[in-house]
Design a protein around this motif. Structure first.
Motif, PDB file in Angstrom:
ATOM      1  N   GLY A  68      19.034  22.200  58.380  1.00 14.75           N
ATOM      2  CA  GLY A  68      20.422  21.888  58.676  1.00 14.75           C
ATOM      3  C   GLY A  68      21.242  23.155  58.568  1.00 14.75           C
ATOM      4  N   SER A  69      22.285  23.128  57.789  1.00 10.71           N
ATOM      5  CA  SER A  69      23.151  24.296  57.640  1.00 10.71           C
ATOM      6  C   SER A  69      22.634  25.280  56.598  1.00 10.71           C
ATOM      7  N   ALA A  70      21.529  24.944  55.923  1.00 13.55           N
ATOM      8  CA  ALA A  70      21.006  25.797  54.858  1.00 13.55           C
ATOM      9  C   ALA A  70      19.838  26.655  55.343  1.00 13.55           C
ATOM     10  N   VAL A  71      19.619  27.788  54.653  1.00  7.78           N
ATOM     11  CA  VAL A  71      18.458  28.641  54.847  1.00  7.78           C
ATOM     12  C   VAL A  71      17.722  28.726  53.519  1.00  7.78           C
ATOM     13  N   VAL A  72      16.416  28.442  53.528  1.00  3.98           N
ATOM     14  CA  VAL A  72      15.631  28.558  52.300  1.00  3.98           C
ATOM     15  C   VAL A  72      14.512  29.565  52.532  1.00  3.98           C
ATOM     16  N   ARG A  73      14.186  30.331  51.471  1.00  2.05           N
ATOM     17  CA  ARG A  73      13.163  31.362  51.573  1.00  2.05           C
ATOM     18  C   ARG A  73      12.235  31.305  50.365  1.00  2.05           C
ATOM     19  N   PHE A 111      24.773  13.223  62.340  1.00  2.69           N
ATOM     20  CA  PHE A 111      25.460  12.687  63.512  1.00  2.69           C
ATOM     21  C   PHE A 111      26.923  13.133  63.531  1.00  2.69           C
ATOM     22  N   VAL A 112      27.589  13.008  62.381  1.00  3.85           N
ATOM     23  CA  VAL A 112      29.007  13.382  62.305  1.00  3.85           C
ATOM     24  C   VAL A 112      29.189  14.858  62.634  1.00  3.85           C
ATOM     25  N   GLU A 113      28.331  15.720  62.090  1.00  6.66           N
ATOM     26  CA  GLU A 113      28.416  17.153  62.349  1.00  6.66           C
ATOM     27  C   GLU A 113      28.212  17.450  63.831  1.00  6.66           C
ATOM     28  N   GLY A 114      27.177  16.839  64.421  1.00  7.39           N
ATOM     29  CA  GLY A 114      26.906  17.073  65.838  1.00  7.39           C
ATOM     30  C   GLY A 114      28.036  16.600  66.723  1.00  7.39           C
ATOM     31  N   PHE A 115      28.529  15.381  66.476  1.00  9.25           N
ATOM     32  CA  PHE A 115      29.632  14.859  67.278  1.00  9.25           C
ATOM     33  C   PHE A 115      30.873  15.752  67.157  1.00  9.25           C
ATOM     34  N   GLY A 116      31.152  16.193  65.947  1.00 10.36           N
ATOM     35  CA  GLY A 116      32.332  17.015  65.726  1.00 10.36           C
ATOM     36  C   GLY A 116      32.252  18.357  66.421  1.00 10.36           C
ATOM     37  N   GLN A 117      31.088  18.991  66.378  1.00  9.63           N
ATOM     38  CA  GLN A 117      30.940  20.324  66.962  1.00  9.63           C
ATOM     39  C   GLN A 117      30.911  20.294  68.487  1.00  9.63           C
ATOM     40  N   LEU A 118      30.384  19.208  69.066  1.00  8.41           N
ATOM     41  CA  LEU A 118      30.149  19.177  70.505  1.00  8.41           C
ATOM     42  C   LEU A 118      31.200  18.397  71.286  1.00  8.41           C
ATOM     43  N   ALA A 119      32.127  17.750  70.591  1.00  9.42           N
ATOM     44  CA  ALA A 119      33.065  16.841  71.250  1.00  9.42           C
ATOM     45  C   ALA A 119      33.928  17.531  72.302  1.00  9.42           C
ATOM     46  N   ILE A 153      29.442  29.006  78.631  1.00 10.53           N
ATOM     47  CA  ILE A 153      29.246  28.473  77.284  1.00 10.53           C
ATOM     48  C   ILE A 153      27.764  28.200  77.070  1.00 10.53           C
ATOM     49  N   SER A 154      27.197  28.788  76.027  1.00 12.95           N
ATOM     50  CA  SER A 154      25.772  28.722  75.746  1.00 12.95           C
ATOM     51  C   SER A 154      25.558  28.049  74.397  1.00 12.95           C
ATOM     52  N   VAL A 155      24.875  26.898  74.403  1.00 18.03           N
ATOM     53  CA  VAL A 155      24.725  26.070  73.204  1.00 18.03           C
ATOM     54  C   VAL A 155      23.248  25.929  72.849  1.00 18.03           C
ATOM     55  N   GLY A 156      22.946  25.983  71.553  1.00 11.50           N
ATOM     56  CA  GLY A 156      21.582  25.768  71.075  1.00 11.50           C
ATOM     57  C   GLY A 156      21.550  24.693  70.004  1.00 11.50           C
ATOM     58  N   MET A 163      17.167  30.724  65.935  1.00 10.75           N
ATOM     59  CA  MET A 163      18.103  30.522  67.031  1.00 10.75           C
ATOM     60  C   MET A 163      18.188  31.815  67.835  1.00 10.75           C
ATOM     61  N   ASN A 164      18.050  31.723  69.152  1.00  7.07           N
ATOM     62  CA  ASN A 164      18.070  32.949  69.949  1.00  7.07           C
ATOM     63  C   ASN A 164      19.470  33.582  69.969  1.00  7.07           C
ATOM     64  N   GLU A 165      19.519  34.860  70.279  1.00  3.33           N
ATOM     65  CA  GLU A 165      20.750  35.644  70.143  1.00  3.33           C
ATOM     66  C   GLU A 165      21.782  35.336  71.217  1.00  3.33           C
ATOM     67  N   TYR A 166      21.429  34.558  72.235  1.00  9.79           N
ATOM     68  CA  TYR A 166      22.362  34.291  73.336  1.00  9.79           C
ATOM     69  C   TYR A 166      23.132  32.983  73.149  1.00  9.79           C
ATOM     70  N   VAL A 167      22.955  32.346  72.015  1.00  5.83           N
ATOM     71  CA  VAL A 167      23.649  31.093  71.719  1.00  5.83           C
ATOM     72  C   VAL A 167      25.046  31.388  71.174  1.00  5.83           C
ATOM     73  N   ASP A 168      26.073  30.776  71.771  1.00  4.69           N
ATOM     74  CA  ASP A 168      27.441  30.894  71.264  1.00  4.69           C
ATOM     75  C   ASP A 168      27.712  29.867  70.177  1.00  4.69           C
ATOM     76  N   LEU A 169      27.237  28.640  70.390  1.00  3.14           N
ATOM     77  CA  LEU A 169      27.384  27.551  69.429  1.00  3.14           C
ATOM     78  C   LEU A 169      26.003  27.022  69.095  1.00  3.14           C
ATOM     79  N   GLY A 170      25.591  27.204  67.854  1.00  2.00           N
ATOM     80  CA  GLY A 170      24.271  26.752  67.435  1.00  2.00           C
ATOM     81  C   GLY A 170      24.370  25.744  66.294  1.00  2.00           C
ATOM     82  N   ILE A 171      23.623  24.654  66.410  1.00  2.00           N
ATOM     83  CA  ILE A 171      23.583  23.633  65.361  1.00  2.00           C
ATOM     84  C   ILE A 171      22.124  23.396  64.994  1.00  2.00           C
TER      85      ILE A 171
END
Length: 267
Positions: A14-19, A56-64, A124-127, A138-146
């Motif tokens: 999701g929004s986190a990165v773990v290593r 779902f809420v995050e996706g709807f909010g970002q892409l609306a 507009i480039s979305v990933g 996520m590739n470097e050409y994405v403007d909005l990535g979720i």
């Protein structure tokens, strides 16, 4: 050795990165679908529902606020020096020039190619990424990535915010997305939704099998073959999308005018 960079496993959740030691042995999807072992899942699943709801809420909010968009599927393993990659770049550029945002899975290969074409054309480039056992950045050409944890949430976003699918050559994941889209169209869960396959040589054998094995034995209706458009020309792919889009807009306009006439007659 001084200055040597330490390599550790990494995963997006999701929004986190773990290593390192924080990377779990399984993904959220695996844990959701695995019924083996103790009955702890009986007590955990209600809490999972809240996390799913949050995605779902995050996706709807970002892409609306996206404009009309087209989702492009294809292999993550396509090399940058291949004809398929160049085709993806051209397709992304043509879609952007036609006024469409381009949505992909956000990964490398064909996905990167379509995002690159859109980004380089000023579009507009979305990933929409997904947590996998092996890390896929996520590739470097994405403007909005979720980044999503659950495949079914991600798939909902692909369909909800697209007016058509274009599928470049790919493997199991691409086939999964392709046939899910075709099923939604066939069962009229979505309407006026074109599905375009780019690469007649690659897809030719599958189309022939669908015709000779599925349609010939009445596993599908003959008209179901018309749900699939095969082309090698990005301009034709964009034309198919745009014509369906105009048809859908015209249908909405007719429906609105019909409602207005009904209201006027009632008054």
């Amino acid at each position: 050795m001084i200055g040597m960079k330490r390599t550790r496993p990494e995963r997006r959740q999701g929004s986190a990165v773990v290593r390192g030691d924080f990377v779990p042995d399984s993904t959220y999807d695996q844990r959701l679908l695995d019924r083996r072992g103790p009955a702890d899942w009986l007590h955990m699943d209600p809490w999972r529902v809240l996390r799913i709801q949050a995605e779902f809420v995050e996706g709807f909010g970002q892409l609306a606020e996206l404009p009309q968009a087209v989702t492009v599927f294809g292999s993550a393993r396509t090399p940058q020096d291949s004809a398929e990659y160049r085709l993806g770049v051209e397709l992304g550029r043509k879609l952007s020039e036609a006024g469409y945002a381009v949505i992909t899975g956000g990964g490398p290969g064909c996905m990167e190619a379509a995002n690159r074409g859109a980004a380089e054309a000023g579009g507009i480039s979305v990933g929409l990424g997904i947590e996998l056992p092996f890390e896929q950045h996520m590739n470097e050409y994405v403007d909005l990535g979720i980044e999503f944890r659950y495949f079914f949430v991600r798939k909902t976003m692909f369909v909800k915010y697209s007016c058509g699918f274009v599928t470049l050559p790919g493997g199991f994941g691409t086939l999964d997305e392709l046939f899910e889209a075709l099923t939604l169209v066939q069962t009229r869960k979505v309407t006026s939704f074109p599905v375009v396959l780019m690469g007649s040589e690659f897809w030719g054998g599958m189309i022939e099998w669908i015709r000779s094995s599925l349609a010939a034995t009445k596993k599908i209706s003959p008209e179901d073959l018309d749900l699939i458009h095969v082309t090698d020309d990005p301009d034709e792919a964009v034309r198919i999308i745009a014509e369906a889009d105009r048809g859908r807009s015209g249908q909405r306009k007719d429906e609105e005018e019909s409602v207005q006439r009904t209201v006027a007659d009632a008054q």
